[in-house]
Design a protein around this motif. Structure first.
Motif, PDB file in Angstrom:
ATOM      1  N   SER A   1      35.391  67.587  42.204  1.00  0.00           N
ATOM      2  CA  SER A   1      34.980  66.122  41.643  1.00  0.00           C
ATOM      3  C   SER A   1      35.302  65.836  39.968  1.00  0.00           C
ATOM      4  CB  SER A   1      33.647  66.249  41.394  1.00  0.00           C
ATOM      5  OG  SER A   1      33.232  66.922  42.920  1.00  0.00           O
TER       6      SER A   1
ATOM      7  N   ASP B   1      28.979  56.275  39.374  1.00  0.00           N
ATOM      8  CA  ASP B   1      29.598  56.216  40.929  1.00  0.00           C
ATOM      9  C   ASP B   1      28.345  57.781  41.059  1.00  0.00           C
ATOM     10  OD1 ASP B   1      30.444  57.012  43.827  1.00  0.00           O
ATOM     11  OD2 ASP B   1      32.411  57.462  42.545  1.00  0.00           O
TER      12      ASP B   1
ATOM     13  N   GLN C   1      27.433  60.228  43.962  1.00  0.00           N
ATOM     14  CA  GLN C   1      28.240  61.256  44.910  1.00  0.00           C
ATOM     15  C   GLN C   1      27.645  62.656  44.690  1.00  0.00           C
ATOM     16  OE1 GLN C   1      32.529  62.434  43.322  1.00  0.00           O
ATOM     17  NE2 GLN C   1      32.960  60.106  43.510  1.00  0.00           N
TER      18      GLN C   1
END
Length: 301
Positions: free
Chosen positions: A294, A272, A274
């Protein structure tokens, strides 16, 4: 409850002053064999929980102390044990003429075996992120989850001024037997011509150390200069890491670009990607609360 931090240094971690030559200051001398893993120095922040420990790897010219405040907060909020580690040729870890991601991954494997850590959540920034990726790709059984902070498995030479930083550091000359504050000012004045950003100068100056009245750089500038092209690149690896992976970039940084996405997805199919708003390459320093949040969300996912 505050975290209990204890420093455990193993192996050849005593700092000795290097010999000063005509080019300026030498690095501190802590030589290790180039053919075997070095005994990395590290700090442990003990949590009360039984979950997999977190292991932080710093970037080029950094040290284990870069993540101390982050580590303390994560212990308080997750209960996990957290380790911050000095890479070879950095901090108080031994110096070696070899500096490659394969060697640094072996160093980490050696450290985890010493500490009887069978699995960890590996979190690496910049150079440390590439070491973390190399470890996950070659020793996947050691890595339960992977966090790569503002770096990708791609060439980064065009985005950096590290060669000029090294040159500036090598040319610094500081008198012996002067106060540390004076030595630091002298060093910063000499760095200024090649290192324009004050924040970068301050970061490099964290490597200025004194022992017995002499000042030197604790990083191994000679090894870094000799292997800088390799550090800016990434090993050719045929394997993939299929564990949970988070690439966390700074929105104001160019280190993870859309051009890198295909290679990220090839090597890390569960990745992922980000970005943290208003953060530069040093996300954990610019936006520590967002960075910690996060990490926690990723741990809980």
């Amino acid at each position: 409850m505050s975290a209990l931090c204890r420093l455990i240094q193993r192996g050849m971690c005593r700092s000795l002053p290097g010999q000063q030559d005509a080019c300026g200051m030498a690095s501190m001398v802590r030589t290790a064999s180039s053919s075997s893993p070095v005994n990395l120095t590290y700090d442990v922040f003990d949590g009360k929980g039984e979950s997999t420990p977190l292991v932080f790897l710093h970037g080029l010219f950094g040290s284990k102390s870069n993540f101390h405040s982050i580590a303390k907060s994560l212990v308080q909020r997750t209960g996990r044990k957290v380790l911050t580690v000095d890479a070879r040729n950095h901090g108080t870890s031994p110096h070696s003429p070899e500096l490659s991601y394969e060697a640094m991954a072996e160093d980490l494997k050696h450290l985890l075996a010493q500490l009887h850590i069978e699995k960890c959540v590996l979190i690496g920034h910049s150079m440390g992120g590439k070491t973390a990726m190399t470890t996950a790709l070659t020793q996947s059984g050691l890595v339960e989850k992977l966090v790569v902070v503002d770096i990708s498995p791609a060439q980064t030479t065009t985005r950096t001024n590290f060669r000029s930083y090294i040159k500036a550091m090598q040319e610094v000359k500081i008198s012996s037997d002067i106060p540390r504050s004076t030595a630091r000012r002298m060093a910063e004045d000499q760095l200024r011509s090649l290192v324009k950003e004050r924040s970068v100068r301050q970061f490099l100056l964290t490597n200025l150390v004194e022992q017995n009245g002499h000042y030197a750089w604790r990083v191994n500038l000679e090894a870094i200069a000799a292997h800088l092209d390799n550090i800016m690149s990434f090993p050719a690896v045929e394997t993939v890491y299929e564990g949970p992976t988070l690439f966390l970039g700074g929105a104001s940084s160019a280190y993870i670009s859309s051009d890198d996405y295909p290679e990220i997805q090839r090597l890390f199919p569960c990745a992922d990607i980000q970005y943290i708003p208003d953060a530069s390459h040093w996300i954990h320093a610019d936006k520590p609360l967002d960075f910690i949040s996060s990490i926690i969300r990723f741990l809980q996912s």
